[in-house]
Enzyme design. Sequence first.
Site, PDB file in Angstrom:
ATOM      1  CB  THR A   1      -0.966  -0.006   1.198  1.00 58.94           C
ATOM      2  OG1 THR A   1      -1.844  -1.123   1.044  1.00 58.94           O
ATOM      3  CG2 THR A   1      -1.812   1.247   1.242  1.00 58.94           C
TER       4      THR A   1
ATOM      5  CG  PHE B   1       0.279   4.836   3.509  1.00 61.81           C
ATOM      6  CD1 PHE B   1      -0.911   4.843   4.225  1.00 61.81           C
ATOM      7  CD2 PHE B   1       0.939   3.621   3.353  1.00 61.81           C
ATOM      8  CE1 PHE B   1      -1.438   3.681   4.773  1.00 61.81           C
ATOM      9  CE2 PHE B   1       0.420   2.449   3.884  1.00 61.81           C
ATOM     10  CZ  PHE B   1      -0.770   2.473   4.598  1.00 61.81           C
TER      11      PHE B   1
END
Length: 633
Positions: free
Chosen positions: A535, A537
């Site tokens: 992921t 960010f």
Amino acid sequence: MIIVLKHGIKESEKREVYNFLASKGYRIREIAGEEETVLGAVGIVQIDMREVELLPGVERVIPITKPYKLASREFKKEDTVISVGNVKIGGLRISVIAGPCAVESREQILETAHIVRESGAVMLRGGAYKPRTSPYSFQGLGERGLQYMKEAGESEGMPTVSEIVSPEHAEMMQQYIDVFQIGARNMQNYELLKKVGSLCKPVILKRGLAATIEDWLMAAEYLLAHGADNVILCERGIRTFETYTRNTLDISAIPVVKKLSHLPIIVDPSHGTGIREKVPPMSLAAISAGADGLLLEVHPDPEGALSDGPQSLYPDQFEKLMRDIEALSPVLGKEIARLPEKESTPADYPYSLRDVEKTRSIEVAFQGESGAYSEMALHRHFQNGDARGLPCSRFEDVFLEVLKGTVDYGIIPIENSLAGSIHENYDLLLQYPDIKIVGEHQIRIVHNLIAKPDAEMKDIRKVYSHPQGLAQCAKFLDSHPEWKRIPFYDTAGSVAFIAKEGDKHCAAIASIEAARVYKMKVLKEGIETNPRNYTRFFILAREEHPAVKNPNKASLVFSVADKPGSLFLFLKLLAEKNLNMKKLESRPIPGTPWQYMFYVDVEIPENRDLFFQAVENMKKEAGTFRILGMYRV
Ligand code: PEP
Ligand code: MN
């Protein structure tokens, strides 16, 4: 022995415990953990543990079964993280120490320091006293070498490490260097260990040529018992019957030591193999096996080196290796440790956020409960034990907290490698023009099955998690068709929920961090179907936050006219300046059906003018256009 103290023990009771142990000649160290405070006590005289257990304020006493005490995991459960100036070794970081085998001249060490610093080393190595097999080989420049070392370290803003070979040199050496190295040949030189230990400076303790892991930990015990707190173990290969390599690098020692000791362990594949081309693969293997860092020999001219030329890396080999380590680290859930850029000061904004923010206590808003992946990402990004996370229930609250100035930064997930973009956050970036992106961070997502401490796999009936968490673990969950899958608003929140419910038939899927926060048990680690689950960010700050110096990436948002070729013409402006587009995403414009905003991530080249020229051209071509942020990755 380990003495676990009762919660709320009185100062006078604690003093009594100290006095009792001191009267028996015991050395005592206090370790304040998150859950309990313990005293580690080591001494020569046998004392009856029951006698200690009866003292007021003592909860229980645990014997340390290993011959090494202060170095043992029994003595201290958490990994020790060692600080040398602004460099940390241990924990979730990979720290690379590099430099020549020996300091040969002022120019050579200054040049090498610059080279290794530019590629990302955090500490400079270089021997001034060389324990050479032959008395006719170069023996080192002695104190003069240390003076050059100090100058090179200071000019590059790097701490330094150098080998000590005699207790007589100790006081003199400590004026010049930040870390003592005890070489393989001296690992069992106990007078040297005692002397160096008593100086309380950080020490890198190499493994002896024929030392077992226990011999090595006993040598560390000498340093610790004589006052050193900061011991870094260094595996550098042992003698075996194999002659192809200079030594046999014992990679298996890394996980073994990690289990037995709380001390950080680094690896020296230069002496471990003695062959330059074997150094990069063994470095990656060591990191993969869990090493906290590397000690590498690098020389600007290995052919002309006065010692260990054949095992010294060329500068460009070192640079390539550092890039490979950087690519590998998120897979291992670690970060490569970095030094701040030389000229940066908090006023004159830095190379990347984390460089300055390491030194002050900051607060960062994130969405989710404590233990959320976003919280993990913020700690990794800032590499700052003092960074505090502020949990928010919605993504929009993260933006609002940043806007109100209640926090220094916000962190939001923007994209997952399996599930794609988090559109809500793209929309919020558009909605809040007073917020900009100042950084980016990527982490690997490892899901775990978490349950109550007394639960076993066979007890589980229901599994809670965010729908993404459930979907990403589908294969594992399919092997338990009897389990009911229950979607929850948040991964860490699902752990908080089952912790509160206290039902051992319930499990949750979340990060290891969430299990730790809510004192739950990990029933199974790494249950995600696809391990290549990352992921990305964004780090957010208010618009007036100082600009990131040397940005290498930008995020833009724009709209174009509803006519043939308009998007093509717009993107052509990037191509004309040879700018590399990393991502293109379109989103409907809220309230304007079938009209779209486009989000682009683009690399900013070394020659930043090219980017700014393209920006001017894009502004003319676009309907609306905004730079969401320029940052460094
Ligand atoms: C060195 O680091 O240059 C050195 C001499 O190492 P070791 O003690 O591991 O042989
Ligand atoms: Mn060497």
